[in-house]
Design an enzyme around this catalytic site. Sequence first.
Site, short mmCIF file in Angstrom:
data_model
loop_
_atom_site.label_atom_id
_atom_site.label_comp_id
_atom_site.label_asym_id
_atom_site.label_seq_id
_atom_site.Cartn_x
_atom_site.Cartn_y
_atom_site.Cartn_z
N LYS A 184 0.84 -1.19 0.00
CA LYS A 184 0.00 0.00 0.00
C LYS A 184 0.88 1.24 0.00
O LYS A 184 1.88 1.31 0.69
CB LYS A 184 -0.90 0.02 1.24
CG LYS A 184 -2.14 -0.83 1.13
CD LYS A 184 -3.06 -0.62 2.32
CE LYS A 184 -4.34 -1.42 2.18
NZ LYS A 184 -5.23 -1.23 3.35
N GLU B 189 -18.88 -8.53 10.09
CA GLU B 189 -19.90 -7.91 10.90
C GLU B 189 -20.86 -8.93 11.51
O GLU B 189 -21.28 -8.77 12.67
CB GLU B 189 -20.70 -6.90 10.07
CG GLU B 189 -19.89 -5.70 9.59
CD GLU B 189 -19.18 -5.93 8.27
OE1 GLU B 189 -18.54 -4.99 7.77
OE2 GLU B 189 -19.27 -7.07 7.74
N ARG C 1 -25.28 -5.30 7.48
CA ARG C 1 -24.80 -6.61 7.06
C ARG C 1 -24.98 -7.66 8.16
O ARG C 1 -24.78 -8.85 7.91
CB ARG C 1 -23.32 -6.52 6.67
CG ARG C 1 -23.01 -5.33 5.75
CD ARG C 1 -21.59 -5.36 5.25
NE ARG C 1 -21.48 -6.19 4.07
CZ ARG C 1 -20.33 -6.55 3.51
NH1 ARG C 1 -19.19 -6.17 4.04
NH2 ARG C 1 -20.31 -7.29 2.43
#
Length: 625
Positions: A286, A372, A400
């Site tokens: 990244k 979640e 979710r």
Amino acid sequence: MPTTASAEHYPLLSKIDSPSDLRRLSKSQLVQISAELRQFLLSSVSQSSGHLASGLGAVELTVALHYVYQTPFDQLVWDVGHQAYPHKILTGRRDQLHTIRQKDGLHPFPWREESEFDTLSVGHSSTSISAALGMAVAAQREAQNRKIVAVIGDGAMTAGMAFEALNHAGDVRSDMLVILNDNEMSISENVGALNNHFARMLSSKPYTTLREGGKQLLKDLPGMRELVSRAEEHVKGMVTPGTIFEELGFNYIGPIDGHDVQALVETLANMRNLSGPQFLHIMTKKGKGYGPAEKDPIGYHGVPKFDPAKTTLPSKPSKTPSYSKVFGDWLCEVAAREPKLAAITPAMREGSGMVEFAQNYPEQYFDVAIAEQHAVTFAAGLAIAGQRPVVAIYSTFLQRAYDQLIHDVALQNLPVLFAIDRAGIVGADGPTHQGAFDLSYLRCIPNLVVMTPADENECRLMLHTGFELKQPAAVRYPRGNGVGVEFTTLESLPIGKSRTLRSGESIALLNFGTLLPEAQAAAEALNATLVDMRFVKPLDTEVIKQLANDHKLLVTIEENAVAGGAGSAVNEYVCQAHLAVKVLNLGLPDTFIKHGSQEQIREELGLTAAGLEASVRAFSQAPQR
């Protein structure tokens, strides 16, 4: 640097208006186009704000994918979409990139309405493999040799949905490629020249022909076929960590260097011709190519406008704390006296204000990754065992885990506190992230107490109230800072009781949440009564009955969808109690709210003081039928 790609600064990129232009370049030019693409991304985002580190890490992969695959005929599916800025640049949106995340500008994520190259509108994680499999099954029926590729990050790979899709794909056996863009796993030592060589060898035509031919030859000799298969796995296992993906039915290749664009092109070209489900594991970094982002990829994930020549991002000091910080400070305060507190986050430690808590109370902090559903049921298990769980979660992400909230927490009346961040308008992340629906989907659940603080002190008091309850509770608060009120001693609020802030005539404003300053100004202009309702569930029906008797019009105000929201709860009670009063519901309309700043969106939707006043006056003056 300019926000458009001039030939002077970007001799190759300035000529790329679509992937077909990219495919006219020679393979030897791909290194240069990657460098120009990375520089343009850095220059543009630093001047406009947006997601940065993920896109910097996906430059070579994006170039290689559009170079090898015949997009848009071949279909690329990006997971989440933070990393898709290079994709937007190469697919005709280069000179509009400076408008990204701004009102009426480019969407922050891949968006079907924006481009034919965006095959799936995204914003939430771990959806790419499921969608790609559906496209692959359709492509197989279509029989036009269309290729499907899903790109998913190692963070998104932690979600159960990704593995559900992998399991199904291995069973269906449709032609598709899943690329794992891995920038954090601890197997980076496998990356290098030797491993790239093995990847090219394992994806090459001679090897795959031999492997597939052998399977056909041995198909009637199951014992020998199993022996050969195990031998193949043993050979691949010496150089690859992909056993789990092989067991799920994928042909695993990698890991390889995701910043070697020419090796990527060669491997992808080989894999494009393979049949069945394929899995390519690449290693990237990244923030690649920009030192500060490489050192701090979390800090440079989403950036404001900044000077790339400086090594730090600009800070915007505020005199008031953010609601996320208020929550994090409250957690630390409670943990100091309550060892049974357990704080849970689905990979949103920084966003939810839990960094200090995680450092100071590591034994009470649980990051369950992007999961979640698991987060909520894990909290249920903790509550059953006598712990005191707090689930810190964004409004849009709690969607979710709705079944788990109902089935595993509320149905069993377990004392789990939901600290719901980013409720209401969040702004630049757009419709996938607006917290528009939580009041609507929460208030219909039995046993659940739902609270809407009007300021940061109310937020603390409601968190405390919910934590001390012996039943499920939710506190929803917005993105952004408080209004600067002083904190009071933590105490539990009386459940289902409002507070009247102003007495007026004829009109009563019923406020739910942090639009209170706008509601106060509107109340002054209208000489209206103002009540901060505090609780959506249970509703203060006593005050509603009193207001209905003393006023001609009740106006509900909330930063939630009007459909099914707090105002709807008031409507239901008014009808049930046969109250003779008119009701006006103000909030979010029955549309998905686009991206833009919070201020711009509230202005557009009439959720400012002037907008609220105008709506009330228009309703009051409308002819009666």
